[in-house]
Design a protein around this motif. Structure first.
Motif, PDB file in Angstrom:
ATOM      1  N   VAL B  42       0.796  -1.245  -0.071  1.00  0.00           N
ATOM      2  CA  VAL B  42       0.009  -0.050  -0.017  1.00  0.00           C
ATOM      3  C   VAL B  42       0.791   1.303  -0.181  1.00  0.00           C
ATOM      4  O   VAL B  42       0.521   2.167  -0.822  1.00  0.00           O
ATOM      5  N   GLU B 280       3.920 -10.248  -0.435  1.00  0.00           N
ATOM      6  CA  GLU B 280       2.728  -9.876  -0.074  1.00  0.00           C
ATOM      7  C   GLU B 280       1.817  -9.581  -1.297  1.00  0.00           C
ATOM      8  O   GLU B 280       0.513  -9.959  -1.386  1.00  0.00           O
ATOM      9  N   PHE B 283      -0.838 -12.332  -3.390  1.00  0.00           N
ATOM     10  CA  PHE B 283      -2.334 -12.862  -2.741  1.00  0.00           C
ATOM     11  C   PHE B 283      -3.104 -11.511  -3.335  1.00  0.00           C
ATOM     12  O   PHE B 283      -2.874 -10.360  -3.215  1.00  0.00           O
ATOM     13  N   PRO B 285      -6.076 -10.167  -2.355  1.00  0.00           N
ATOM     14  CA  PRO B 285      -6.543  -9.128  -1.445  1.00  0.00           C
ATOM     15  C   PRO B 285      -5.443  -8.067  -1.302  1.00  0.00           C
ATOM     16  O   PRO B 285      -6.067  -6.627  -1.272  1.00  0.00           O
ATOM     17  N   GLN B 286      -4.320  -8.362  -1.102  1.00  0.00           N
ATOM     18  CA  GLN B 286      -3.098  -7.538  -0.666  1.00  0.00           C
ATOM     19  C   GLN B 286      -2.981  -6.741  -2.187  1.00  0.00           C
ATOM     20  O   GLN B 286      -2.775  -5.284  -1.954  1.00  0.00           O
ATOM     21  N   ALA B 288      -4.937  -6.073  -4.246  1.00  0.00           N
ATOM     22  CA  ALA B 288      -6.352  -5.262  -4.659  1.00  0.00           C
ATOM     23  C   ALA B 288      -6.313  -4.019  -3.583  1.00  0.00           C
ATOM     24  O   ALA B 288      -6.574  -2.719  -4.141  1.00  0.00           O
ATOM     25  N   ALA B 289      -5.760  -4.086  -2.435  1.00  0.00           N
ATOM     26  CA  ALA B 289      -5.552  -2.931  -1.521  1.00  0.00           C
ATOM     27  C   ALA B 289      -4.387  -1.929  -2.050  1.00  0.00           C
ATOM     28  O   ALA B 289      -4.537  -0.825  -2.195  1.00  0.00           O
ATOM     29  N   ALA B 292      -5.954  -0.190  -5.161  1.00  0.00           N
ATOM     30  CA  ALA B 292      -6.705   0.736  -4.841  1.00  0.00           C
ATOM     31  C   ALA B 292      -6.078   1.834  -4.370  1.00  0.00           C
ATOM     32  O   ALA B 292      -6.432   3.396  -4.657  1.00  0.00           O
ATOM     33  N   ALA B 293      -4.918   1.868  -3.327  1.00  0.00           N
ATOM     34  CA  ALA B 293      -4.377   2.923  -2.806  1.00  0.00           C
ATOM     35  C   ALA B 293      -3.481   3.603  -3.731  1.00  0.00           C
ATOM     36  O   ALA B 293      -3.612   4.960  -3.939  1.00  0.00           O
ATOM     37  N   LEU B 295      -4.224   3.828  -7.134  1.00  0.00           N
ATOM     38  CA  LEU B 295      -5.329   4.800  -7.785  1.00  0.00           C
ATOM     39  C   LEU B 295      -5.934   6.160  -7.080  1.00  0.00           C
ATOM     40  O   LEU B 295      -5.957   6.985  -7.736  1.00  0.00           O
ATOM     41  N   ALA B 296      -5.968   5.902  -5.802  1.00  0.00           N
ATOM     42  CA  ALA B 296      -6.644   6.983  -5.047  1.00  0.00           C
ATOM     43  C   ALA B 296      -5.599   7.776  -5.026  1.00  0.00           C
ATOM     44  O   ALA B 296      -5.866   9.213  -5.026  1.00  0.00           O
TER      45      ALA B 296
END
Lengths: 121, 383
Positions: B42, B280, B283, B285-286, B288-289, B292-293, B295-296
């Motif tokens: 992230v 990490e 996986f 979910p990691q 995707a997180a 997302a971070a 792009l934000a």
């Protein structure tokens, strides 16, 4: 696209990104588990696992060891920051993966709670 | 907790305003400074994307080539000399935005297709790279001169990367691109006032092509954004500065995004940020997180730049002879600071090659031989 529209859309998408991050961040928080509670459903999840060191082997690129309660789970630590003693009680954060058909915890950080001589476990 | 990683990564990305600070350098510091349990993907993702946007300022307004951008923003120097620096910035921001949206749409298909494509290409990747390079070089208007320029910069790259130089990229890129641009513009007089201008409408097919090229760039070694851009223009022949900027910005953004995806899909590490993130990213979910971070951070940085760009445009650092000379001195000092006295030698040699290529009158993308030829040589040597 006008500057104002680009500005507003960027803010909107940024907010969406943060919401998505918060949604997925539950996967980043480790779930506390004991070695005996681990199952195939946990593969890919981040966990906090505590137990006694059953065996320890220092390797060239990674340290491998087992974390035990009533059963043992294999763990691998690529950071190799700490050597462990058999019988130490440790707490490790890592991700569960499958390696050669067995569950294994890939350790990201670990803490020695007590050394073998002072261990109550 | 994820918000803390996101915000720290975003703020660390402000280092992009200082062009010679490489992402890997920030990550090296972060490796020691970040607390235990911090999500590295992230942090690294938010840092990479916000830095990409903030690097536009030194690259466009001060003509300092950011190491991650290489040749990609070269057309902006032409625009700033015409008083169109603000147009260049808005064009790049618009393309970043649109490419960011395309990345979200393409992420799932790419996750499915990458392993299949990788399996098909892996055995011949060195030959495929060589074929693409030959296509890019010999399809130019002056193929012999282009091949000579490519070989010349390639020889420089091989000499440089065979020696243990700590931070070769800054003196190399500054010498090849920054120094010639400044020297040739030294006597051009005052740069005109940068006029306020709305961005030109985005050329959808160019931005989409750039995004797709970036998405599959991990399949071949040494796929720099500059090389990908050269390929895009073999198929889309509109080479106006704004068109080049749109394609290059989209490619840069997409490559940064899909470098993270490539680790998950095919296990390849194509950037320092991905190496820092470690296992990490394997996986979903990691991953995707992290995405997302990223792009934000990207969209937040775009919004912030739209608020602040006028202040930077008014600074006129690239405006007069003294400022240009000061920038040349800055290149020299920064090269020495990063590598010791040998840094100055690298800067001088790179500048000589850059000037020679400029005088040959061939496309400046040929300077990217300095990065591509060593990669090809390494591939065949390793094979």
């Amino acid at each position: 696209m006008s500057d104002d529209l680009l500005f507003l859309l960027s803010l909107f998408f940024s907010a969406l990104g943060i919401i998505a991050l918060l949604y997925y961040s539950t996967a980043l928080e480790p779930r506390e588990l004991k070695p005996s509670m681990l199952s195939a459903e946990d593969v890919g999840k981040k966990i906090l696992v505590s137990g006694t060191v059953g065996s320890f082997q220092k390797g060239k690129s990674a340290n491998t060891f087992t974390i035990c309660d009533s059963t043992c789970v294999s763990a691998v630590d690529f950071s190799q920051k700490q050597a462990l003693e058999r019988g130490s009680f440790i707490s490790a954060v890592g991700t569960v993966k499958e390696y050669r058909g067995e569950l294994e915890v890939e350790v990201q950080s670990l803490e020695i709670i007590s050394e073998p001589s002072s261990s109550t476990n | 907790m994820a918000l803390a990683e996101f915000l720290s990564g975003f703020i660390a990305g402000l280092a992009g305003l200082v062009a010679f600070v490489h992402t890997n350098f920030i990550l090296q510091i972060a490796a020691y400074a970040l607390p235990e349990g911090f999500s590295k993907p992230v942090f690294a993702s938010a840092l990479s994307f916000s830095k990409l946007v903030f690097e536009l300022i030194p690259s466009i307004f001060f003509a300092v080539p950011a190491t991650s951008m290489g040749i990609a923003l070269l057309p902006s120097q032409k625009l700033i000399l015409e008083g169109k620096g603000i147009l260049a910035l808005k064009t790049a921001l618009g393309a970043f935005f649109q490419s960011g949206v395309y990345c979200v749409i393409l992420v799932m298909p790419v996750i499915v297709l990458l392993p299949v494509a990788n399996q098909a290409i892996a055995p011949v990747s060195g030959f495929a790279l060589m074929a693409l390079v030959s296509l890019a070089v010999f399809a130019k208007q002056r193929p012999i001169e282009s091949a000579f320029a490519f070989g010349l910069s390639g020889a420089l790259g091989i000499a440089l990367f065979s020696n243990a130089i700590r931070e070769p990229l800054f003196p190399l890129l500054s010498g090849l691109l920054g120094v010639p641009a400044l020297l040739f513009a030294l006597d051009e007089g005052q740069v005109p006032r940068q006029e306020e201008e709305e961005a030109k409408p985005t050329i959808n097919k160019l931005v989409f092509a750039g995004t797709v090229a970036g998405a599959f760039s991990s399949l071949l070694p040494a796929m720099t954004p500059a090389f990908l851009i050269a390929l895009i223009f073999l198929f889309f022949e509109s080479e106006s500065p704004t068109a080049v900027l749109q394609a290059s910005s989209a490619t840069l953004l997409s490559k940064t995004f899909f470098d993270f995806v490539a680790f998950y899909a095919i296990g390849k590490t194509r950037s320092g940020a991905v190496a820092f993130s470690g296992q990490e990213l394997a996986f979903l979910p990691q991953l995707a997180a992290a995405l997302a971070a990223g792009l934000a951070a990207l969209f937040l940085a775009i919004a912030l730049m739209l608020l602040l760009y006028r202040r930077f445009a008014a600074m006129k650092v690239f405006a007069n002879k003294h400022a240009k000379l000061a920038l040349l001195v800055f290149f020299a000092i920064a090269s020495i600071a990063a590598n010791g006295p040998i840094g100055l030698l690298v800067l001088g040699a790179s500048a000589s090659v850059g000037i020679a290529i400029a005088l040959l009158g061939v496309n400046k993308s040929m300077t990217m031989g300095a990065l591509l030829l060593p990669s090809i040589a390494y591939y065949f040597h390793a094979a």
